[in-house]
Design a protein around this motif. Structure first.
Motif, PDB file in Angstrom:
ATOM      1  N   VAL A 166      86.027 -41.462  -1.308  1.00  0.00           N
ATOM      2  CA  VAL A 166      84.795 -42.187  -1.617  1.00  0.00           C
ATOM      3  C   VAL A 166      83.590 -41.440  -1.047  1.00  0.00           C
ATOM      4  CG1 VAL A 166      83.496 -44.311  -1.178  1.00  0.00           C
ATOM      5  CG2 VAL A 166      85.910 -44.431  -1.843  1.00  0.00           C
ATOM      6  N   GLU A 167      83.725 -40.907   0.171  1.00  0.00           N
ATOM      7  CA  GLU A 167      82.637 -40.126   0.763  1.00  0.00           C
ATOM      8  C   GLU A 167      82.315 -38.910  -0.102  1.00  0.00           C
ATOM      9  OE1 GLU A 167      83.577 -39.083   4.739  1.00  0.00           O
ATOM     10  OE2 GLU A 167      83.597 -41.151   5.485  1.00  0.00           O
ATOM     11  N   GLN A 168      83.353 -38.254  -0.614  1.00  0.00           N
ATOM     12  CA  GLN A 168      83.136 -37.089  -1.475  1.00  0.00           C
ATOM     13  C   GLN A 168      82.415 -37.477  -2.756  1.00  0.00           C
ATOM     14  OE1 GLN A 168      83.873 -33.695  -1.049  1.00  0.00           O
ATOM     15  NE2 GLN A 168      84.108 -34.325   1.061  1.00  0.00           N
ATOM     16  N   ILE A 169      82.816 -38.580  -3.361  1.00  0.00           N
ATOM     17  CA  ILE A 169      82.151 -39.042  -4.581  1.00  0.00           C
ATOM     18  C   ILE A 169      80.683 -39.334  -4.302  1.00  0.00           C
ATOM     19  CG2 ILE A 169      82.036 -40.960  -6.223  1.00  0.00           C
ATOM     20  CD1 ILE A 169      85.112 -41.071  -6.089  1.00  0.00           C
ATOM     21  N   ASN A 170      80.402 -39.937  -3.149  1.00  0.00           N
ATOM     22  CA  ASN A 170      79.017 -40.273  -2.797  1.00  0.00           C
ATOM     23  C   ASN A 170      78.151 -39.046  -2.553  1.00  0.00           C
ATOM     24  OD1 ASN A 170      78.983 -43.102  -3.001  1.00  0.00           O
ATOM     25  ND2 ASN A 170      79.947 -43.335  -0.996  1.00  0.00           N
ATOM     26  N   ARG A 171      78.763 -37.900  -2.326  1.00  0.00           N
ATOM     27  CA  ARG A 171      77.987 -36.672  -2.151  1.00  0.00           C
ATOM     28  C   ARG A 171      77.307 -36.252  -3.447  1.00  0.00           C
ATOM     29  NH1 ARG A 171      81.196 -31.735  -0.077  1.00  0.00           N
ATOM     30  NH2 ARG A 171      79.105 -30.865  -0.128  1.00  0.00           N
ATOM     31  N   PRO A 222      74.989 -40.370  -8.284  1.00  0.00           N
ATOM     32  CA  PRO A 222      73.776 -41.147  -7.992  1.00  0.00           C
ATOM     33  C   PRO A 222      74.142 -42.558  -7.552  1.00  0.00           C
ATOM     34  CG  PRO A 222      73.573 -39.991 -10.088  1.00  0.00           C
ATOM     35  CD  PRO A 222      75.003 -39.858  -9.670  1.00  0.00           C
ATOM     36  N   GLY A 223      73.388 -43.090  -6.601  1.00  0.00           N
ATOM     37  CA  GLY A 223      73.675 -44.425  -6.102  1.00  0.00           C
ATOM     38  C   GLY A 223      74.688 -44.410  -4.973  1.00  0.00           C
ATOM     39  N   LYS A 224      75.478 -45.471  -4.869  1.00  0.00           N
ATOM     40  CA  LYS A 224      76.373 -45.622  -3.734  1.00  0.00           C
ATOM     41  C   LYS A 224      77.649 -46.344  -4.149  1.00  0.00           C
ATOM     42  CE  LYS A 224      76.959 -45.382   0.852  1.00  0.00           C
ATOM     43  NZ  LYS A 224      76.914 -44.113   1.603  1.00  0.00           N
ATOM     44  N   VAL A 225      78.782 -45.828  -3.680  1.00  0.00           N
ATOM     45  CA  VAL A 225      80.069 -46.504  -3.811  1.00  0.00           C
ATOM     46  C   VAL A 225      80.470 -46.952  -2.413  1.00  0.00           C
ATOM     47  CG1 VAL A 225      82.486 -46.315  -4.499  1.00  0.00           C
ATOM     48  CG2 VAL A 225      80.724 -45.064  -5.768  1.00  0.00           C
ATOM     49  N   ILE A 226      80.729 -48.242  -2.254  1.00  0.00           N
ATOM     50  CA  ILE A 226      81.044 -48.812  -0.937  1.00  0.00           C
ATOM     51  C   ILE A 226      82.489 -49.295  -0.930  1.00  0.00           C
ATOM     52  CG2 ILE A 226      80.455 -50.588   0.750  1.00  0.00           C
ATOM     53  CD1 ILE A 226      77.644 -50.618  -0.398  1.00  0.00           C
ATOM     54  N   ALA A 277      86.098 -40.792 -12.182  1.00  0.00           N
ATOM     55  CA  ALA A 277      86.816 -40.618 -10.929  1.00  0.00           C
ATOM     56  C   ALA A 277      86.957 -41.948 -10.201  1.00  0.00           C
ATOM     57  CB  ALA A 277      86.095 -39.601 -10.047  1.00  0.00           C
ATOM     58  N   VAL A 278      85.886 -42.742 -10.210  1.00  0.00           N
ATOM     59  CA  VAL A 278      85.935 -44.058  -9.567  1.00  0.00           C
ATOM     60  C   VAL A 278      86.958 -44.942 -10.269  1.00  0.00           C
ATOM     61  CG1 VAL A 278      84.633 -46.135  -9.016  1.00  0.00           C
ATOM     62  CG2 VAL A 278      83.551 -43.898  -8.774  1.00  0.00           C
ATOM     63  N   ALA A 279      86.951 -44.930 -11.598  1.00  0.00           N
ATOM     64  CA  ALA A 279      87.905 -45.743 -12.355  1.00  0.00           C
ATOM     65  C   ALA A 279      89.333 -45.324 -12.063  1.00  0.00           C
ATOM     66  CB  ALA A 279      87.606 -45.633 -13.846  1.00  0.00           C
ATOM     67  N   PRO A 331      74.528 -50.192 -12.109  1.00  0.00           N
ATOM     68  CA  PRO A 331      75.090 -48.874 -12.433  1.00  0.00           C
ATOM     69  C   PRO A 331      75.095 -47.928 -11.242  1.00  0.00           C
ATOM     70  CG  PRO A 331      73.634 -49.596 -14.181  1.00  0.00           C
ATOM     71  CD  PRO A 331      73.458 -50.574 -13.048  1.00  0.00           C
ATOM     72  N   TYR A 332      74.264 -48.200 -10.245  1.00  0.00           N
ATOM     73  CA  TYR A 332      74.153 -47.320  -9.089  1.00  0.00           C
ATOM     74  C   TYR A 332      74.851 -47.857  -7.843  1.00  0.00           C
ATOM     75  CZ  TYR A 332      70.661 -45.076 -11.984  1.00  0.00           C
ATOM     76  OH  TYR A 332      70.033 -44.443 -13.033  1.00  0.00           O
ATOM     77  N   LEU A 333      75.329 -49.075  -7.890  1.00  0.00           N
ATOM     78  CA  LEU A 333      75.995 -49.674  -6.738  1.00  0.00           C
ATOM     79  C   LEU A 333      77.330 -50.252  -7.159  1.00  0.00           C
ATOM     80  CD1 LEU A 333      76.083 -50.519  -3.776  1.00  0.00           C
ATOM     81  CD2 LEU A 333      74.795 -52.584  -4.396  1.00  0.00           C
TER      82      LEU A 333
END
Length: 327
Positions: free
Chosen positions: A268-273, A276-280, A303-305, A321-323
């Protein structure tokens, strides 16, 4: 080459510069004050840099000038306000407002744009990559959210990685060492290609070709890497990691993000790099679940899916879309 001030010293100098800006716009800035300011600016190059940044901050507040800011002056009634002192009070008020607004903006700027990045020669925003040709013929590729400062003189080619990650393709020049540094740690190379990633408390190095010499910040440990090797440098020294195929190193240059048995929290940290926006990730019970996969940086929603496919217990909640929230 001049020594760069520490972050704390940079913030202090900017605060002092904001004070000088406040005095200059107070309405009472005589020849003596002008001479004192000139002397302060001439003290060191870092003083002049702080002054220029303070001026830029002041100029950026054009829309705020002339507006009454609640709480900017003491609570005085017309009964206890002294007419004779009003001129002096207005002078102090203008000086205070100018310095306070400038300093407040500097604090806000520092929160989103750390002082160490103010000295960057090249930087990238989140999701951006940038290729740069250097004066010596070397090539530099900056990854997402990264910054570097160049120090090239007649004896050495030095690059400070201020933030993030960069890939270096070094032009051979045995008489002028090529050094990449992060918080005192050094990677020294001649005619090589390697990746350096500045992380919290450590530096990761991947060597694609050639040889590099690593040195820790305390200058207690020194080690040479061969092509295909990776290493981390931290307060404990230098640690060699299992070798990898060169074609799997720094895949971000090809627009790819790879997870090879990576914990979900780290993925998740890698995706957030890049995204756009934030995955928590709220479900910390799943944070250590290992996942693998290869994804395109321009299609990270996929990737998130795929995280849900790899970890069926995981639920994805689309706030905007960003959170995105993973629970």
């Amino acid at each position: 080459m001049t020594n760069q001030p520490t972050t704390a010293a940079t913030e202090r100098l900017l605060d002092e510069a904001c004070g000088w800006v406040g005095k200059m716009h107070s309405g009472q800035f005589g020849p003596d004050a002008q001479q004192q300011l000139a002397a302060w600016r001439a003290t060191d190059a870092s003083h002049e840099q702080a002054w220029q940044k303070a001026l830029a901050l002041w100029q950026g507040m054009e829309q705020l000038r002339g507006r009454r800011i609640p709480g900017a002056e003491p609570l005085l009634t017309e009964r206890n306000r002294k007419p004779a002192a009003r001129g002096r009070h207005d002078f102090k008020r203008r000086a205070y407002l100018a310095a306070a607004c400038c300093a407040a903006l500097a604090v806000s700027l520092a929160a989103y744009y750390p002082p160490r990045l103010w000295q960057a020669d090249y930087l990238t925003e989140k999701g951006e990559q940038r290729r740069i040709s250097l004066a010596d013929g070397s090539r530099l590729t900056l990854n997402s959210g990264s910054a570097v400062e160049l120090h090239f003189d007649g004896t050495v080619r030095r690059i400070e990685l201020l933030q993030g990650e960069a890939f270096f393709q070094v032009a051979k020049d045995a008489d002028h060492p090529f050094i990449v540094s992060t918080d005192g740690r050094e990677i020294r190379a001649v005619g090589t290609a390697f990746d350096v990633h500045r992380l919290a408390g450590r530096t990761a190095v991947e060597l694609v070709e050639g040889i590099v010499e690593l040195q820790d910040a305390a200058h207690k440990h020194r080690l040479r890497l061969q092509a295909g090797q990776t290493a981390t440098i931290d307060a404990g020294g230098i640690a060699i990691q299992p070798p990898r195929h060169a074609e799997n190193m720094a895949l971000w240059r090809d627009g790819l993000l790879q997870f090879d048995g990576l914990p979900l929290g780290a993925a998740v940290e890698q995706i957030n790099r890049y995204r756009p926006g934030k995955v928590i990730l709220l479900n910390q019970a799943l944070a250590e679940t290992r996942i693998s996969g290869l994804f395109r940086l321009d299609a990270l929603d996929q990737a998130v899916a795929s995280l849900q496919t790899a970890v069926p217990q995981l639920q994805i909640v689309h706030i905007t879309p960003y959170l995105l929230v993973l629970r």
